[in-house]
Design a protein around this motif. Structure first.
Motif, PDB file in Angstrom:
ATOM      1  N   GLU A  37       0.824  -1.207   0.000  1.00  0.00           N
ATOM      2  CA  GLU A  37       0.000   0.000   0.000  1.00  0.00           C
ATOM      3  C   GLU A  37       0.858   1.257   0.000  1.00  0.00           C
ATOM      4  N   ASN A  38       1.892   1.235   0.824  1.00  0.00           N
ATOM      5  CA  ASN A  38       2.748   2.406   0.934  1.00  0.00           C
ATOM      6  C   ASN A  38       3.897   2.397  -0.053  1.00  0.00           C
ATOM      7  N   ASP A  39       4.019   1.256  -0.795  1.00  0.00           N
ATOM      8  CA  ASP A  39       5.079   1.135  -1.803  1.00  0.00           C
ATOM      9  C   ASP A  39       6.452   1.393  -1.192  1.00  0.00           C
ATOM     10  N   GLY A  40       6.708   0.794  -0.044  1.00  0.00           N
ATOM     11  CA  GLY A  40       8.000   0.992   0.579  1.00  0.00           C
ATOM     12  C   GLY A  40       8.150   0.164   1.830  1.00  0.00           C
ATOM     13  N   VAL A  41       9.217   0.440   2.605  1.00  0.00           N
ATOM     14  CA  VAL A  41       9.461  -0.267   3.849  1.00  0.00           C
ATOM     15  C   VAL A  41       8.800   0.476   4.984  1.00  0.00           C
ATOM     16  N   CYS A  42       8.130  -0.253   5.853  1.00  0.00           N
ATOM     17  CA  CYS A  42       7.435   0.385   6.961  1.00  0.00           C
ATOM     18  C   CYS A  42       7.920  -0.174   8.289  1.00  0.00           C
ATOM     19  N   VAL A  43       7.762   0.642   9.319  1.00  0.00           N
ATOM     20  CA  VAL A  43       8.033   0.188  10.681  1.00  0.00           C
ATOM     21  C   VAL A  43       6.721  -0.301  11.269  1.00  0.00           C
ATOM     22  N   GLY A  44       6.781  -0.688  12.541  1.00  0.00           N
ATOM     23  CA  GLY A  44       5.622  -1.320  13.144  1.00  0.00           C
ATOM     24  C   GLY A  44       4.339  -0.524  13.071  1.00  0.00           C
ATOM     25  N   ASP A  45       4.463   0.821  13.118  1.00  0.00           N
ATOM     26  CA  ASP A  45       3.251   1.620  13.085  1.00  0.00           C
ATOM     27  C   ASP A  45       2.847   2.003  11.670  1.00  0.00           C
ATOM     28  N   GLY A  46       3.503   1.421  10.677  1.00  0.00           N
ATOM     29  CA  GLY A  46       3.125   1.682   9.299  1.00  0.00           C
ATOM     30  C   GLY A  46       3.792   2.873   8.679  1.00  0.00           C
ATOM     31  N   GLY A  47       4.674   3.555   9.401  1.00  0.00           N
ATOM     32  CA  GLY A  47       5.343   4.733   8.855  1.00  0.00           C
ATOM     33  C   GLY A  47       6.419   4.367   7.854  1.00  0.00           C
ATOM     34  N   LEU A  48       6.527   5.139   6.775  1.00  0.00           N
ATOM     35  CA  LEU A  48       7.513   4.877   5.731  1.00  0.00           C
ATOM     36  C   LEU A  48       8.895   5.313   6.181  1.00  0.00           C
ATOM     37  N   VAL A  49       9.897   4.483   5.938  1.00  0.00           N
ATOM     38  CA  VAL A  49      11.279   4.825   6.264  1.00  0.00           C
ATOM     39  C   VAL A  49      11.957   5.332   5.001  1.00  0.00           C
ATOM     40  N   ALA A  50      12.332   6.580   4.978  1.00  0.00           N
ATOM     41  CA  ALA A  50      12.921   7.181   3.781  1.00  0.00           C
ATOM     42  C   ALA A  50      14.434   7.152   3.844  1.00  0.00           C
ATOM     43  N   VAL A  51      15.033   7.188   2.655  1.00  0.00           N
ATOM     44  CA  VAL A  51      16.486   7.277   2.574  1.00  0.00           C
ATOM     45  C   VAL A  51      16.927   8.657   3.028  1.00  0.00           C
ATOM     46  N   SER A  52      17.912   8.699   3.899  1.00  0.00           N
ATOM     47  CA  SER A  52      18.419   9.976   4.393  1.00  0.00           C
ATOM     48  C   SER A  52      19.530  10.484   3.491  1.00  0.00           C
ATOM     49  N   ASN A  53      19.471  11.781   3.166  1.00  0.00           N
ATOM     50  CA  ASN A  53      20.524  12.384   2.356  1.00  0.00           C
ATOM     51  C   ASN A  53      21.815  12.561   3.151  1.00  0.00           C
ATOM     52  N   PHE A  54      21.698  12.540   4.485  1.00  0.00           N
ATOM     53  CA  PHE A  54      22.890  12.751   5.303  1.00  0.00           C
ATOM     54  C   PHE A  54      22.784  11.951   6.595  1.00  0.00           C
ATOM     55  N   THR A  55      23.808  11.168   6.862  1.00  0.00           N
ATOM     56  CA  THR A  55      23.918  10.421   8.104  1.00  0.00           C
ATOM     57  C   THR A  55      25.284  10.702   8.722  1.00  0.00           C
ATOM     58  N   SER A  56      25.476  10.255   9.950  1.00  0.00           N
ATOM     59  CA  SER A  56      26.754  10.518  10.623  1.00  0.00           C
ATOM     60  C   SER A  56      27.911   9.823   9.909  1.00  0.00           C
ATOM     61  N   ILE A  57      27.687   8.604   9.431  1.00  0.00           N
ATOM     62  CA  ILE A  57      28.747   7.885   8.718  1.00  0.00           C
ATOM     63  C   ILE A  57      29.056   8.561   7.384  1.00  0.00           C
ATOM     64  N   LEU A  58      28.018   9.027   6.710  1.00  0.00           N
ATOM     65  CA  LEU A  58      28.241   9.765   5.466  1.00  0.00           C
ATOM     66  C   LEU A  58      29.043  11.034   5.742  1.00  0.00           C
ATOM     67  N   GLY A  59      28.692  11.714   6.818  1.00  0.00           N
ATOM     68  CA  GLY A  59      29.432  12.917   7.189  1.00  0.00           C
ATOM     69  C   GLY A  59      30.884  12.618   7.490  1.00  0.00           C
ATOM     70  N   LEU A  60      31.143  11.503   8.177  1.00  0.00           N
ATOM     71  CA  LEU A  60      32.513  11.111   8.499  1.00  0.00           C
ATOM     72  C   LEU A  60      33.286  10.770   7.221  1.00  0.00           C
ATOM     73  N   SER A  61      32.610  10.111   6.293  1.00  0.00           N
ATOM     74  CA  SER A  61      33.247   9.750   5.025  1.00  0.00           C
ATOM     75  C   SER A  61      33.606  10.994   4.215  1.00  0.00           C
ATOM     76  N   ILE A  62      32.694  11.962   4.213  1.00  0.00           N
ATOM     77  CA  ILE A  62      32.956  13.209   3.498  1.00  0.00           C
ATOM     78  C   ILE A  62      34.104  13.964   4.150  1.00  0.00           C
ATOM     79  N   PHE A  63      34.157  13.946   5.483  1.00  0.00           N
ATOM     80  CA  PHE A  63      35.250  14.614   6.201  1.00  0.00           C
ATOM     81  C   PHE A  63      36.588  13.951   5.877  1.00  0.00           C
ATOM     82  N   MET A  64      36.589  12.641   5.736  1.00  0.00           N
ATOM     83  CA  MET A  64      37.791  11.913   5.350  1.00  0.00           C
ATOM     84  C   MET A  64      38.294  12.390   3.991  1.00  0.00           C
ATOM     85  N   ALA A  65      37.370  12.462   3.030  1.00  0.00           N
ATOM     86  CA  ALA A  65      37.746  12.949   1.696  1.00  0.00           C
ATOM     87  C   ALA A  65      38.187  14.402   1.749  1.00  0.00           C
TER      88      ALA A  65
END
Length: 501
Positions: free
Chosen positions: A26-54
């Motif tokens: 129905e939601n065309d995606g991955v949901c958690v227990g309450d049915g909320g859609l989990v979206a891809v994050s444009n920025f995470t802490s690991i992504l930030g660390l990787s960018i800082f490395m570069a």
């Protein structure tokens, strides 16, 4: 396709232990227990660390470029070097870059992005230590070559790594951070080098390398490289690490794997593949941009700006500090507007600025040679130098981003580099990167070595020549370079390189 997406999502969730998530038709995606859609994050802490490395890698890149400018007179005096010998020291950075550039694409494809970072760090720290403790010119030059080798590979590695780990919505902004860090690294050398001894400055330049030793343990490998070498489980883990451990990465994972598989089925990825008809235009465009940018004088301005200021009748300290401030402000501006205005407009503005500022600097030396307008000619030179380096800071790395978006290999160096990295698919990215890097550094060495000698022929003439090459680069960009804003790497590459010859 829908069934494939569902199966892939469920498999990813189970292998990663996300038992509280389920696939929702129905939601065309991955949901958690309450049915909320989990979206891809444009920025995470690991992504930030990787960018800082570069960012640390490219900050060190800038340190190597800017080191010779504030230290020229003191090194020549302490070690008894002639102008020709110091020109060798300044330009030999490009010789090392030639070596690194020749293998940059292949070594990053063979060892992966992370292991290549380890190798580069050894050369980087070792090069600065050789310069800091040298007692003879040969060790000074050896350290400089080592730094050049690092730059030759990192100039390709850093933007390509960022392009491969970020989403299309923020790729431009994060990749231009690398160009900003190159400017900050050079600015750090300009400012601090005006106050400390050249040996102390070399030791301070090892700091980015020391930070990398700590950071590299916490960053993931490039998902696209993992897909290329068939490590699918690690690919999925890397994507979840970068996008968030509850993100729906199924579409992205499938898209990456399908794209890589299609490339494998049509090509082995050898050096000959880059010369296929469908890659001729992007390859010639990127090579042309990099060659013309270097012939436009960037290495001369970067390596010897302190001496240029003095020749124009301006205090080296005042000039270099102002130059550092200009690069910083303009670099931040470029970072904030690239994803709003697009890559191509910034490249055009940058190239036009390089052309005009080179011409303006030439005019100032022309007036100085004939003793016309003695009070005004230094001002023109001052404005020309600041405008040139500011223009380069605005768009210098986009051609490499184009390469990453079209083949993942286009770069004036990081706006050009940034664009380069978008124009080639992963099966020929290594070969294209090596060719473009090699051609760019070859012409960079010519300019870096012969600049001091050519200024004895005609200071005005050499800057007018730089202006002509920058004008040619502007024409090339206006007629050949596509816009890549807001498109995935696979979409860009499919539009530039059709499957049929």
């Amino acid at each position: 396709m829908e069934q494939q997406r569902k199966e892939a999502t469920e498999r990813l969730l189970s292998t990663q232990g996300h038992n509280n998530l389920f696939y929702s038709e129905e939601n065309d995606g991955v949901c958690v227990g309450d049915g909320g859609l989990v979206a891809v994050s444009n920025f995470t802490s690991i992504l930030g660390l990787s960018i800082f490395m570069a960012a640390c890698i490219t900050f060190g890149f800038g340190c190597a470029i800017g080191y010779s400018s504030p230290t020229q007179s003191s090194i020549m005096e302490d070690l008894g070097l002639s102008v020709t010998e110091f020109s060798l020291f300044g330009s030999i950075l490009s010789i090392g870059s030639l070596i690194g550039a020749a293998i940059s694409g292949k070594i990053t494809d063979l060892f992966g992005r992370k292991l290549t970072m380890w190798i580069l760090n050894l050369f980087y720290i070792g090069g600065w230590l050789a310069i800091a403790f040298t007692k003879a010119p040969w060790l000074l030059n050896l350290g400089r070559i080592s730094l050049g080798f690092t730059n030759g590979i990192s100039g390709y590695l850093a933007p390509i790594y960022i392009a491969e780990i970020t989403t299309k919505n923020v790729r431009g902004r994060f990749t231009t951070i690398l160009q900003l860090m190159v400017g900050w690294g050079a600015s750090f050398m300009y400012v601090v080098g005006s106050f400390v001894h050249w040996r102390t400055l070399a030791l301070l330049a090892t700091i980015p390398g020391l930070l990398q030793v700590l950071l590299i343990f916490f960053i993931p490998e490039s998902p696209r490289w993992l897909a290329k070498v068939g490590r699918e489980k690690e690919l999925e883990a890397a994507l979840l690490c970068l996008r968030g451990d509850k993100a729906d990465i199924s579409d992205e994972a499938i898209e990456i794997k399908n794209h890589v598989e299609s490339l494998k089925s049509s090509s082995r990825g050898g050096i000959v593949d880059i010369f296929q008809k469908k890659y001729v235009r992007p390859l010639l465009t990127v090579v042309g941009m990099m060659v013309l940018t270097n012939l436009g004088g960037i290495n001369a301005f970067a390596y010897y700006s302190g001496a240029i200021f003095v020749s124009a009748g301006i205090s080296s300290m005042v000039g270099l500090i102002t130059l550092a401030a200009t690069q910083t402000v303009v670099g931040i501006l470029g970072t904030t507007i690239i994803d709003k205005l697009g890559r191509r407009p910034l490249l055009l503005v940058s190239s036009a600025g390089l052309c005009f500022s080179s011409f303006l600097t030439g005019v100032s030396f022309f007036l100085k040679d004939f003793n016309w307008w003695d009070q005004g000619s230094p001002i023109l030179a001052f404005i020309g130098l600041l405008m040139y380096m500011g223009s380069y800071a605005l768009g210098g790395g986009l051609p490499w981003l184009l390469v990453s978006e079209v083949c993942k290999l286009f770069s004036p160096m990081l706006l050009q580099l940034f664009m380069f990295l978008q124009l080639f698919p992963i099966n020929v990215k290594g070969s294209a990167g090596s060719i473009c890097n090699f051609m760019g550094n070859s012409t960079g060495w010519v300019v870096g070595y012969y600049f001091n000698l050519l200024t004895e022929w005609s200071s005005a003439g050499i800057f007018f020549t730089f202006s002509a090459f920058c004008c040619a680069n502007f024409i090339l960009i206006a007629t050949m370079v596509p816009e890549t804003k807001g498109r995935t790497l696979e979409e860009i590459q499919a539009s530039i390189t059709p499957s049929s010859d």
